[in-house]
Each structure stands twice: as structure tokens, then as C-alpha cells.
Design an enzyme around this catalytic site. Structure first.
Site, PDB file in Angstrom:
ATOM      1  N   SER A   1       0.822  -1.223   0.000  1.00  0.00           N
ATOM      2  CA  SER A   1       0.000   0.000   0.000  1.00  0.00           C
ATOM      3  C   SER A   1       0.851   1.266   0.000  1.00  0.00           C
ATOM      4  O   SER A   1       0.585   2.197  -0.763  1.00  0.00           O
ATOM      5  CB  SER A   1      -0.894   0.023   1.244  1.00  0.00           C
ATOM      6  OG  SER A   1      -1.662  -1.145   1.311  1.00  0.00           O
ATOM      7  N   GLY A   2       1.882   1.311   0.845  1.00  0.00           N
ATOM      8  CA  GLY A   2       2.701   2.515   0.956  1.00  0.00           C
ATOM      9  C   GLY A   2       3.556   2.734  -0.278  1.00  0.00           C
ATOM     10  O   GLY A   2       3.584   3.830  -0.846  1.00  0.00           O
TER      11      GLY A   2
ATOM     12  N   CYS B   1      -1.513  -5.897   2.974  1.00  0.00           N
ATOM     13  CA  CYS B   1      -2.925  -5.508   3.103  1.00  0.00           C
ATOM     14  C   CYS B   1      -3.801  -6.241   2.092  1.00  0.00           C
ATOM     15  O   CYS B   1      -4.807  -6.847   2.449  1.00  0.00           O
ATOM     16  CB  CYS B   1      -3.068  -3.999   2.940  1.00  0.00           C
ATOM     17  SG  CYS B   1      -4.779  -3.470   2.840  1.00  0.00           S
TER      18      CYS B   1
ATOM     19  N   CYS C   1      -5.364  -7.335   5.488  1.00  0.00           N
ATOM     20  CA  CYS C   1      -6.670  -6.687   5.711  1.00  0.00           C
ATOM     21  C   CYS C   1      -7.772  -7.189   4.775  1.00  0.00           C
ATOM     22  O   CYS C   1      -8.877  -7.494   5.234  1.00  0.00           O
ATOM     23  CB  CYS C   1      -6.559  -5.177   5.521  1.00  0.00           C
ATOM     24  SG  CYS C   1      -5.031  -4.455   6.111  1.00  0.00           S
TER      25      CYS C   1
ATOM     26  N   LYS D   1      -8.614 -10.991   5.032  1.00  0.00           N
ATOM     27  CA  LYS D   1      -9.119 -11.154   6.406  1.00  0.00           C
ATOM     28  C   LYS D   1     -10.564 -10.664   6.513  1.00  0.00           C
ATOM     29  O   LYS D   1     -11.442 -11.341   7.047  1.00  0.00           O
ATOM     30  CB  LYS D   1      -8.190 -10.391   7.370  1.00  0.00           C
ATOM     31  CG  LYS D   1      -8.527 -10.418   8.839  1.00  0.00           C
ATOM     32  CD  LYS D   1      -9.499  -9.371   9.316  1.00  0.00           C
ATOM     33  CE  LYS D   1      -9.179  -7.944   9.011  1.00  0.00           C
ATOM     34  NZ  LYS D   1      -8.130  -7.329   9.813  1.00  0.00           N
TER      35      LYS D   1
ATOM     36  N   TYR E   1      -4.033  -8.196  17.616  1.00  0.00           N
ATOM     37  CA  TYR E   1      -5.047  -8.033  16.569  1.00  0.00           C
ATOM     38  C   TYR E   1      -5.277  -9.362  15.818  1.00  0.00           C
ATOM     39  O   TYR E   1      -6.382  -9.816  15.643  1.00  0.00           O
ATOM     40  CB  TYR E   1      -4.528  -7.088  15.485  1.00  0.00           C
ATOM     41  CG  TYR E   1      -4.634  -5.607  15.652  1.00  0.00           C
ATOM     42  CD1 TYR E   1      -5.641  -4.887  15.013  1.00  0.00           C
ATOM     43  CD2 TYR E   1      -3.683  -4.900  16.369  1.00  0.00           C
ATOM     44  CE1 TYR E   1      -5.690  -3.509  15.076  1.00  0.00           C
ATOM     45  CE2 TYR E   1      -3.730  -3.517  16.445  1.00  0.00           C
ATOM     46  CZ  TYR E   1      -4.738  -2.824  15.793  1.00  0.00           C
ATOM     47  OH  TYR E   1      -4.785  -1.463  15.858  1.00  0.00           O
TER      48      TYR E   1
ATOM     49  N   GLU F   1      -8.613 -11.650  15.962  1.00  0.00           N
ATOM     50  CA  GLU F   1      -9.461 -11.635  14.765  1.00  0.00           C
ATOM     51  C   GLU F   1      -9.631 -13.043  14.200  1.00  0.00           C
ATOM     52  O   GLU F   1     -10.740 -13.463  13.866  1.00  0.00           O
ATOM     53  CB  GLU F   1      -8.856 -10.709  13.706  1.00  0.00           C
ATOM     54  CG  GLU F   1      -8.947  -9.237  14.094  1.00  0.00           C
ATOM     55  CD  GLU F   1      -8.403  -8.283  13.031  1.00  0.00           C
ATOM     56  OE1 GLU F   1      -8.691  -7.085  13.136  1.00  0.00           O
ATOM     57  OE2 GLU F   1      -7.689  -8.722  12.114  1.00  0.00           O
TER      58      GLU F   1
ATOM     59  N   HIS G   1     -32.012   7.792  16.264  1.00  0.00           N
ATOM     60  CA  HIS G   1     -32.727   6.759  16.996  1.00  0.00           C
ATOM     61  C   HIS G   1     -33.514   5.855  16.061  1.00  0.00           C
ATOM     62  O   HIS G   1     -34.094   6.351  15.100  1.00  0.00           O
ATOM     63  CB  HIS G   1     -33.684   7.446  17.986  1.00  0.00           C
ATOM     64  CG  HIS G   1     -34.393   6.488  18.875  1.00  0.00           C
ATOM     65  ND1 HIS G   1     -33.759   5.826  19.902  1.00  0.00           N
ATOM     66  CD2 HIS G   1     -35.685   6.072  18.881  1.00  0.00           C
ATOM     67  CE1 HIS G   1     -34.629   5.044  20.502  1.00  0.00           C
ATOM     68  NE2 HIS G   1     -35.793   5.168  19.906  1.00  0.00           N
TER      69      HIS G   1
ATOM     70  N   GLU H   1     -26.181   6.114  19.302  1.00  0.00           N
ATOM     71  CA  GLU H   1     -26.816   7.294  19.909  1.00  0.00           C
ATOM     72  C   GLU H   1     -26.377   7.461  21.361  1.00  0.00           C
ATOM     73  O   GLU H   1     -26.403   8.563  21.910  1.00  0.00           O
ATOM     74  CB  GLU H   1     -28.349   7.219  19.806  1.00  0.00           C
ATOM     75  CG  GLU H   1     -29.005   6.141  20.625  1.00  0.00           C
ATOM     76  CD  GLU H   1     -30.526   6.099  20.416  1.00  0.00           C
ATOM     77  OE1 GLU H   1     -31.195   7.080  20.764  1.00  0.00           O
ATOM     78  OE2 GLU H   1     -31.027   5.078  19.897  1.00  0.00           O
TER      79      GLU H   1
HETATM   80  P1  NDP Z   1       0.751  -7.896  17.952  1.00  0.00           P
HETATM   81  O1  NDP Z   1       2.099  -7.360  18.248  1.00  0.00           O
HETATM   82  O2  NDP Z   1      -0.429  -7.014  18.003  1.00  0.00           O
HETATM   83  O3  NDP Z   1       0.448  -9.137  18.885  1.00  0.00           O
HETATM   84  C1  NDP Z   1       1.371 -10.172  19.069  1.00  0.00           C
HETATM   85  C2  NDP Z   1       0.830 -11.051  20.156  1.00  0.00           C
HETATM   86  O4  NDP Z   1       1.659 -12.191  20.316  1.00  0.00           O
HETATM   87  C3  NDP Z   1       0.800 -10.351  21.507  1.00  0.00           C
HETATM   88  O5  NDP Z   1      -0.358 -10.752  22.172  1.00  0.00           O
HETATM   89  C4  NDP Z   1       2.062 -10.875  22.188  1.00  0.00           C
HETATM   90  O6  NDP Z   1       1.951 -10.902  23.580  1.00  0.00           O
HETATM   91  C5  NDP Z   1       2.105 -12.281  21.647  1.00  0.00           C
HETATM   92  N1  NDP Z   1       3.454 -12.831  21.629  1.00  0.00           N
HETATM   93  C6  NDP Z   1       4.580 -12.254  21.143  1.00  0.00           C
HETATM   94  N2  NDP Z   1       5.638 -13.074  21.308  1.00  0.00           N
HETATM   95  C7  NDP Z   1       5.173 -14.187  21.898  1.00  0.00           C
HETATM   96  C8  NDP Z   1       5.765 -15.397  22.334  1.00  0.00           C
HETATM   97  N3  NDP Z   1       7.073 -15.596  22.195  1.00  0.00           N
HETATM   98  N4  NDP Z   1       4.985 -16.323  22.915  1.00  0.00           N
HETATM   99  C9  NDP Z   1       3.669 -16.104  23.066  1.00  0.00           C
HETATM  100  N5  NDP Z   1       3.040 -14.989  22.685  1.00  0.00           N
HETATM  101  C10 NDP Z   1       3.781 -14.040  22.099  1.00  0.00           C
HETATM  102  O7  NDP Z   1       0.935  -8.576  16.530  1.00  0.00           O
HETATM  103  P2  NDP Z   1      -0.088  -9.149  15.503  1.00  0.00           P
HETATM  104  O8  NDP Z   1       0.699 -10.217  14.824  1.00  0.00           O
HETATM  105  O9  NDP Z   1      -1.389  -9.517  16.102  1.00  0.00           O
HETATM  106  O10 NDP Z   1      -0.337  -7.934  14.534  1.00  0.00           O
HETATM  107  C11 NDP Z   1       0.777  -7.230  13.962  1.00  0.00           C
HETATM  108  C12 NDP Z   1       0.362  -5.829  13.601  1.00  0.00           C
HETATM  109  O11 NDP Z   1      -0.449  -5.871  12.450  1.00  0.00           O
HETATM  110  C13 NDP Z   1      -0.473  -5.124  14.655  1.00  0.00           C
HETATM  111  O12 NDP Z   1       0.300  -4.465  15.586  1.00  0.00           O
HETATM  112  C14 NDP Z   1      -1.291  -4.171  13.847  1.00  0.00           C
HETATM  113  O13 NDP Z   1      -0.600  -2.965  13.762  1.00  0.00           O
HETATM  114  C15 NDP Z   1      -1.386  -4.822  12.500  1.00  0.00           C
HETATM  115  N6  NDP Z   1      -2.747  -5.374  12.276  1.00  0.00           N
HETATM  116  C16 NDP Z   1      -3.825  -4.526  12.238  1.00  0.00           C
HETATM  117  C17 NDP Z   1      -5.091  -5.018  12.035  1.00  0.00           C
HETATM  118  C18 NDP Z   1      -6.253  -4.084  12.016  1.00  0.00           C
HETATM  119  O14 NDP Z   1      -6.055  -2.891  11.844  1.00  0.00           O
HETATM  120  N7  NDP Z   1      -7.482  -4.561  12.223  1.00  0.00           N
HETATM  121  C19 NDP Z   1      -5.344  -6.429  11.853  1.00  0.00           C
HETATM  122  C20 NDP Z   1      -4.175  -7.238  11.931  1.00  0.00           C
HETATM  123  C21 NDP Z   1      -2.930  -6.707  12.138  1.00  0.00           C
HETATM  124  P3  NDP Z   1       2.190  -9.590  24.487  1.00  0.00           P
HETATM  125  O15 NDP Z   1       0.936  -8.788  24.428  1.00  0.00           O
HETATM  126  O16 NDP Z   1       2.434 -10.169  25.848  1.00  0.00           O
HETATM  127  O17 NDP Z   1       3.387  -8.902  23.929  1.00  0.00           O
END
Ligand code: NDP
Length: 451
Positions: free
Chosen positions: A14-15, A42, A47, A50, A177, A181, A434, A439
Site C-alpha cells: 500500500s505505501g 494488506c 486486511c 481477512k 489483533y 481476529e 434513533h 446514539e
Molecule cells: P501484535 O504485536 O499485536 O500481537 C502479538 C501477540 O503475540 C501479543 O499478544 C504478544 O503478547 C504475543 N506474543 C509475542 N511473542 C510471543 C511469544 N514468544 N509467545 C507467546 N506470545 C507471544 O501482533 P499481531 O501479529 O497480532 O499484529 C501485527 C500488527 O499488524 C499489529 O500491531 C497491527 O498494527 C497490525 N494489524 C492490524 C489489524 C487491524 O487494523 N485490524 C489487523 C491485523 C494486524 P504480548 O501482548 O504479551 O506482547
């Protein structure tokens, strides 16, 4: 010094595509290299597919609701191969649109992996080399597996859209996320979903009350969510995997899905040798104009690990073009970006969580949670949440958090008001629409908490 191009973009997501098109539209000579498919994360593996899977997964609930509304209807079976074929046909179409847009803007495209040789030189894996006045790195991110024996047995988000068959059971690891999801999507499609999250509550960083409600509803909808739990051991067994958890439980899953984060895609790009500084996770370090330590090299999007969202990458692309080709230095505004999590129910959020706001200044919290009309009529137990976090000093709405069907659409609109600096009283001056769920955002009278 003369160059082959004014701009060489590495990465056709995208970018990168936006920057290339807009720069070329302004008269610059532009090239772009992409080693995989045009459209990037994306469009091809994020996105877009998904969201189409979210739609697919919502039909069983819709059908059950329809029965409550007097229809004789049932979902029947879900045919994954049929859906997957249609999904990929749509992705092919969109990739074609992206290629067409680049061609139409006069951008030279190379289906090749590119690396950076020096401040002005790009090498393609076919052996070609080009010089450019500016190089833009827009290579996005890649999913990461945890550092765990047997992690290679699991799939990552890129693989989900390519599965031949839907597994009967899946262990989703992570609480961000992507994990949340896909737990909801796969649960809706009829897969037996277990989710392990190592922390105390999913969706770290979001508003606490919103996280709590989503987690409650996910469990209500049948997801076997385990908090404070991680994988201790994985053993291949009976065509799947026997998993021992840190809580000592043992369970068999057909598939393990690691949604454990994404890293910037900079490995082997030659950036450090060219003088570009990388951060701890490999992210390209940039200033407010997306410029790296090498003045002719810029970077935008997930590869910079600022706010990893498609619309943000697109904004960074526009600001880059304005800065470099428009003669108008334009910093990217990363403040108050609305975002949505496509769980079921969805989360829409903008601004500060209650917890973050309270750490900064005294606040009033306006919040209501209720059974929405449509779901209540269908005898579903689902609740929604509407919440405003308000500064006591200025009365400005510092944050808005919505958990509800359609929250993503709602927060886009609320984002305008919050970005404009609307106060709680501005919200109150707006007449309610409404009967709607939203609301409540303009009818909440008294704060439920002050601090
Ligand atoms: P995130 O960084 O949001 O989540 C990663 C998850 O994995 C966290 O819960 C983290 O835990 C956990 N984790 C990391 N390392 C380990 C490990 N070694 N063992 C167990 N659990 C672990 O990454 P995502 O992959 O979900 O998404 C990446 C990015 O993509 C997001 O930050 C977002 O910006 C983007 N995205 C946006 C969407 C949207 O706009 N709807 C949809 C999908 C992605 P902890 O919390 O403890 O660190």
C-alpha cells in the site's frame, strides 16, 4: 550527477505503490521492485482477505438470528475450497488493479527482489543495477514465530489464506489483533478454536473495559480462551500436535497458528552496509519526514514500525512525496489515529484508553454497556460498550472506545470529532439518531467514574 530514476521504490504494498504513483503523477521518473505480489500485506495476505473471511464467518450467526426473526433458514455446511477459490480470484483482480495503477502512472515495475548497494544504487536479483536520486524502502513486515522448539510446526497468518482444508481444531497463540481476529473468524467458520495468550488480558494496549468485554464475548461465542498461558511443548501426534501448556494441560490440535507478532522486513536488504540505521527489531530508523540516516534513502510503512496500519503507510507515502518532490517538508501526523479490531464483536477505538489518560491528567469516564436491540430480539446474550474518556480540565474527549457490531464504521466518524478537538459538551449538542447503538455516544449524562 545523473540518475536512472528520480525515485526507486522497494516494495509494492500500500505505501510503496502510493508513493510511486503520486511521485510519477507529479512528473518524477519512478521505478518499483516487488519480489512477491503487488498489493503487499494488506491486499494479498492481510486486511482484505481477512475482512472477506470475517464476512464469511458471520453468516451462521446471521442465520440463527434470522430464525428468531421468523425465517426458516439454516447455514448448512461451509465449503472452504469454494470460498478460497473465490477469495483468490478477488485477490488476483485486486493485484491486477494495483499493477494497472502503476502502469497507468508511468512507473517502471520490476518483478524482482531488490537490495540497496549504496546511497543511490539498487541491485535486482536478476543482476540489473539502477541508480536513483532517492530510494524508498517500503518492504513491510513479516510474521514471526516464537523462539520455541517445534515452532516450525505451526502456521502463520500468511498461510491461513492458502490452507487446502479448514482444520477441525486449531490452537491460536497470541493475544494481539491477528490472534483475536482469526480466533473469531475460525470459530465462526466452525473450527474448534483454542487460544493461548501469555498475558493477563488479550489486546494489550487497548482500553481495559473494551478488552474485558471482547474477551468475555469471545468465550461466550465458544472460543476456548486461556489467559496467562503459553506453549511449553509441541509433539507431532496423529496427524496433528499434542501441546503441553505452561499450565500443565495437554491437548491435541490439528493445527497450531502463531499470531505472535510481525517484524520489519529488512533482512538481507543491504541497508546497514549502506549506512541506514536499524533498530532492535530490524526497523528502519527514520525522522519525522521518514528520512533515514542516509539522506537519499527514506522508509515508510511497517518496515519503520511506527504505527503498523495500511492507512498510516499511505499517509506516510503522501507526506514523503510532498516533502521530497513537492518541495514542502511535511511531517506525518501520527496522533489520534482511529483503528478497528475485526473481532466479533468489533472494536473501534480512537485516542487514549482510560488507563493511559488517567496516568496523564484527571478524567471523567462516561460509559454504558447494554444488549443491542437486534441481538436482544434474537435472544443473544451479546452486549455492546460505548465509552468516552474526557479531560476534566478541558472537557475534550481524549478517547472513544466502542465494542459493537459495526464499531469500525462508527469510529471512523467519531475520529473526525475527536481529531477536531470536540468536547463532551460538543458531543451532547448533537441530536441522537434513533434507534441506533451509537446514539448512546451523545446521550450519556453523568460520568460513571472520576479520577
Ligand atoms: P501484535 O504485536 O499485536 O500481537 C502479538 C501477540 O503475540 C501479543 O499478544 C504478544 O503478547 C504475543 N506474543 C509475542 N511473542 C510471543 C511469544 N514468544 N509467545 C507467546 N506470545 C507471544 O501482533 P499481531 O501479529 O497480532 O499484529 C501485527 C500488527 O499488524 C499489529 O500491531 C497491527 O498494527 C497490525 N494489524 C492490524 C489489524 C487491524 O487494523 N485490524 C489487523 C491485523 C494486524 P504480548 O501482548 O504479551 O506482547
Amino acid at each position: 550527477m545523473t540518475f536512472d530514476y528520480d525515485l526507486f521504490v522497494i516494495g509494492g504494498g500500500s505505501g510503496g505503490v502510493r508513493a510511486a504513483r503520486v511521485a510519477a503523477g507529479g512528473g518524477a521518473s519512478v521505478a518499483l521492485a516487488e519480489s512477491s505480489r503487488y498489493g503487499g500485506t494488506c491486499v494479498i495476505r492481510g486486511c482484505v482477505p481477512k475482512k472477506l473471511m470475517v464476512y464469511a464467518s458471520e453468516f451462521p450467526t446471521e442465520m440463527r438470528d434470522a430464525q428468531s426473526y421468523g425465517w426458516t433458514v439454516h447455514a448448512g455446511g461451509f465449503n472452504w475450497p469454494r470460498f478460497r477459490t473465490a477469495l483468490h480470484a478477488e485477490l488476483d483482480r485486486l493485484e491486477g488493479v494495483y499493477r494497472g495503477l502503476l502502469k497507468g502512472s508511468g512507473v517502471a515495475t520490476y518483478d524482482a527482489r531488490a537490495t540497496v548497494a549504496d546511497a543511490h544504487t539498487v541491485l535486482l536479483d536478476g543482476g540489473q543495477s539502477f541508480t536513483a536520486r532517492h530510494i524508498l524502502i517500503a518492504t513491510g513486515g513479516v510474521p514471526v514465530r516464537p523462539d520455541l522448539d517445534g515452532a516450525g510446526h505451526g502456521i502463520v497468518s500468511d498461510d491461513i489464506f492458502l490452507m487446502d482444508t479448514l482444520p477441525r481444531s486449531i490452537l491460536v497463540v497470541g493475544g494481539g489483533y491477528i490472534a483475536c481476529e482469526f480466533s473469531c473468524i475460525l470459530n465462526g467458520l466452525g473450527v474448534d478454536v483454542t487460544q493461548y495468550y501469555r498475558g493477563a488480558q488479550i489486546l494489550r494496549g487497548f482500553d481495559g473495559e473494551a478488552r474485558g468485554l471482547v474477551s468475555e464475548q469471545m468465550i461466550d461465542h465458544g472460543i476456548d480462551l486461556h489467559l496467562g498461558t503459553n506453549i511449553l511443548d509441541i509433539r507431532p501426534e496423529r496427524g496433528g500436535y499434542a501441546v503441553t501448556s505452561t499450565k500443565g494441560t495437554e491437548k491435541w490440535f490439528q493445527t497450531i497458528f502463531f499470531a505472535t507478532g510481525r517484524n520489519p522486513n529488512t533482512a538481507g536488504l543491504g541497508l546497514e552496509q549502506a549506512g541506514v540505521r536499524l533498530g532492535r527489531y530490524g526497523q528502519v530508523e527514520v525522522n519525522e519526514y521518514s528520512q533515514t540516516a542516509v539522506p537519499s534513502i527514506y522508509a515508510i510503512g511497517d518496515v519503520t514500525d511506527r504505527i503498523n496500519l495500511t492507512p498510516v503507510a499511505i499517509r506516510e507515502a503522501m507526506a514523503f512525496v510532498e516533502t521530497v518532490f513537492g518541495g514542502n517538508p511535511t511531517p506525518v501526523d501520527h496522533n489520534l489515529i482511529p483503528t478497528a479490531i475485526f473481532t466479533q464483536p468489533e472494536v473501534g477505538t480512537v485516542g487514549l484508553s482510560e488507563e493511559d489518560a488517567r496516568a496523564i491528567e484527571p478524567i471523567d469516564v462516561y460509559c454504558t454497556s447494554f444488549k443491542p436491540m437486534k441481538e436482544a430480539f434474537a435472544k443473544r446474550s451479546d452486549r455492546v460498550l460505548m465509552k468516552l474518556v474526557v479531560s476534566q480540565a478541558t472537557r475534550r474527549v481524549l478517547g472513544c472506545h466502542i465494542v459493537a457490531p459495526g464499531a469500525a464504521e462508527m469510529i471512523q466518524m467519531v475520529g473526525i470529532a475527536v481529531k477536531m478537538g470536540a468536547t463532551k459538551e460538543d458531543f451532547d449538542r448533537v441530536c441522537a439518531v434513533h434507534p441506533t447503538m451509537a446514539e448512546e455516544l451523545v446521550t450519556m449524562k453523568a460520568p460513571i467514574r472520576k479520577s
